[in-house]
Design an enzyme around this catalytic site. Structure first.
Site, PDB file in Angstrom:
ATOM      1  N   SER A 224       0.782  -1.237   0.000  1.00 42.39           N
ATOM      2  CA  SER A 224       0.000   0.000   0.000  1.00 42.39           C
ATOM      3  C   SER A 224       0.814   1.287   0.000  1.00 42.39           C
ATOM      4  CB  SER A 224      -0.959   0.006   1.183  1.00 42.39           C
ATOM      5  OG  SER A 224      -0.243  -0.156   2.380  1.00 42.39           O
TER       6      SER A 224
ATOM      7  N   HIS B 142      -5.648  -4.168  -1.833  1.00 44.95           N
ATOM      8  CA  HIS B 142      -5.489  -3.068  -2.798  1.00 44.95           C
ATOM      9  C   HIS B 142      -5.461  -3.557  -4.239  1.00 44.95           C
ATOM     10  CE1 HIS B 142      -4.731   0.308  -0.067  1.00 44.95           C
ATOM     11  NE2 HIS B 142      -4.153  -0.587   0.715  1.00 44.95           N
TER      12      HIS B 142
ATOM     13  N   LYS C 183     -12.562  -1.029   0.280  1.00 40.58           N
ATOM     14  CA  LYS C 183     -11.819  -0.209  -0.688  1.00 40.58           C
ATOM     15  C   LYS C 183     -12.580  -0.254  -2.030  1.00 40.58           C
ATOM     16  CE  LYS C 183      -7.448  -1.260   1.711  1.00 40.58           C
ATOM     17  NZ  LYS C 183      -7.450  -0.236   2.753  1.00 40.58           N
TER      18      LYS C 183
HETATM   19  N1  PLP Z   1      -4.713  -5.407   4.363  1.00 38.85           N
HETATM   20  C1  PLP Z   1      -4.177  -4.424   3.611  1.00 38.85           C
HETATM   21  C2  PLP Z   1      -3.098  -4.771   2.637  1.00 38.85           C
HETATM   22  C3  PLP Z   1      -4.621  -3.106   3.762  1.00 38.85           C
HETATM   23  O1  PLP Z   1      -4.067  -2.120   3.051  1.00 38.85           O
HETATM   24  C4  PLP Z   1      -5.647  -2.824   4.699  1.00 38.85           C
HETATM   25  C5  PLP Z   1      -6.159  -1.462   4.913  1.00 38.85           C
HETATM   26  O2  PLP Z   1      -5.507  -0.485   4.848  1.00 38.85           O
HETATM   27  C6  PLP Z   1      -6.158  -3.877   5.443  1.00 38.85           C
HETATM   28  C7  PLP Z   1      -5.681  -5.155   5.252  1.00 38.85           C
HETATM   29  C8  PLP Z   1      -7.241  -3.648   6.458  1.00 38.85           C
HETATM   30  O3  PLP Z   1      -8.456  -3.578   5.801  1.00 38.85           O
HETATM   31  P1  PLP Z   1      -9.777  -3.216   6.631  1.00 38.85           P
HETATM   32  O4  PLP Z   1      -9.912  -1.737   6.563  1.00 38.85           O
HETATM   33  O5  PLP Z   1     -10.869  -3.955   5.956  1.00 38.85           O
HETATM   34  O6  PLP Z   1      -9.532  -3.709   8.018  1.00 38.85           O
END
Ligand code: PLP
Length: 388
Positions: A183, A211, A242
């Site tokens: 990210s 992502h 997202k």
């Molecule tokens: N995994 C990744 C790679 C993320 O970028 C994010 C959120 O930023 C998450 C998990 C967490 O997602 P959630 O907002 O559904 O908890």
């Protein structure tokens, strides 16, 4: 508790002094190409994960309304007591179909899904291998589990991973975990290599595609589709917060037995409420829109290309990547913050990231592209960057 109060006040002062105190900004309306910031008015939003613009899509909203009308506010229960509605089966079947797996299970976030998964499947004589730039939820999931060892391999380095796997062939199971799209960099995991390395060394591959889903791959099936390994990744986790509607929620997709195991043993589903029905319905509709055609994904790809090229033409150093995340390397944190403030004055909201989110000296502006941006928005964005 004087100790707590003193150290908290000291920490908050330090954050203020270092310029890294996070100020929450209030938005007075829906997430879309532009948002109404309470203190600034209408600005173009280049910092949300609303990659396909579905957070405010009419069909997604009416699915949420229908869910509210039919199931009301929520389950008031965890899944195994009386918290499983027919809309949960609906979204889970749709996720599994989209991910190309036998089954799927939802959680209230992908954070929960990652913790649930890793905490449940990893046993005492197993070893975990985690990419050094993995998301915090994977890191915490690994911390909560109790393997024989947790190993971190160099970022996207299949050779380093293989060396570590070979040194642990006596473990009961080897679990390799990676983000699909990282990210902060927008880098894509080299899944084709990882699939091969895992196969050669009898390891299981877990990909968090939060992502990637809805963004990468011709039909939006994410990093596995982009890397041509659809159906070859053992377990996929992802978020519904997202590209897939932007509300909240996460999932694990994998074999029927894996999902059964999670239903029986994963602590966040045993001890925490189910996904709200409005979200189950809206996220399902979001996936169905992707299954219908590739219009939104094509628009997103077009917008990514235009913004990336436009920024490069204006002299910005953009990391090369097919994802909707375009980090613009600035280096100095104060300079990155100044630039993001100037952009906001020009009506463009881009967030600056510095240490400890990214390494010291590698501060950056992170541009996130959405299919919701029109040509007019993009012109305004590029003009704003051009005048920095
Ligand atoms: N995994 C990744 C790679 C993320 O970028 C994010 C959120 O930023 C998450 C998990 C967490 O997602 P959630 O907002 O559904 O908890």
């Amino acid at each position: 508790m004087a100790g707590f109060e003193e150290r908290t006040s000291k920490l908050l002062t330090e954050l203020h002094n270092a310029g890294t105190y996070k100020q929450l900004r209030y938005i007075n309306g829906p997430m879309a190409a532009t948002v109404n910031l309470e203190d600034r008015g209408e600005v173009i939003c280049l910092c949300s994960n609303n990659y396909l613009g579905l957070a405010n899509h009419p069909e997604v909203l009416s699915a949420a309304h229908a869910g509210l009308d039919k199931y009301a506010a929520g389950t008031a229960s965890v899944r195994f007591i009386c918290g499983t509605y027919t809309c949960h089966r609906g979204i889970e079947e749709t996720i599994a179909e989209f991910a190309g797996t036998e089954a799927a299970l939802t959680y209230v976030s992908c954070w929960c899904a990652n913790e649930a998964l890793i905490g449940t499947i990893v046993s005492r004589n197993d070893v975990i291998f985690s990419d050094e730039l993995n998301h915090a939820s994977i890191i915490d999931g690994c911390r909560l589990s109790r393997p024989r060892e947790r190993m971190v391999y160099a970022h996207r380095d299949a050779a380093d991973l293989e060396e570590k796997l070979k040194a642990n062939m006596d473990a009961d199971a080897r679990w390799v975990i990676t983000d699909g799209v990282f990210s902060m960099e927008g880098a894509v995991a080299n899944l084709r290599e990882l699939v091969d390395v895992c196969k050669r060394n009898d390891a299981r591959l877990i990909v968090d595609d939060s992502h990637g889903v809805g963004v990468l791959g011709r039909t939006g099936r994410g990093t596995p589709e982009h890397c041509d390994v659809l159906g070859k990744v053992d377990i996929i986790t992802g978020t519904l917060g997202k590209a897939l509607g932007g509300a909240a929620g996460g999932y694990v997709a994998g074999s029927r037995d894996l999902i059964d195991l999670l239903v029986q043993h994963s602590r966040p589903s045993l001890f925490s409420n189910a996904l709200p029905p409005t979200v189950a319905c809206s996220a399902r509709k979001a996936i169905q829109l992707l299954q219908r055609d590739t219009v939104l994904m094509d628009r997103l790809r077009n917008n990514i290309e235009r913004i990336r090229t436009g920024l490069t033409d204006r002299g910005f150093e953009c990391q090369d990547s097919p994802t909707a995340i375009i980090p613009i390397m600035i280096g100095d944190e104060a300079e990155a913050i100044r630039k993001s403030e100037r952009l906001l004055e020009l009506g463009v909201w881009v967030v600056a990231f510095g240490f400890p989110v990214v390494p010291k000296g590698k501060a950056r502006l992170r541009v996130q592209v959405s299919a919701a941006l029109t040509d007019e928005h993009i012109e305004k964005v590029l003009d704003a960057f051009g005048s920095l």
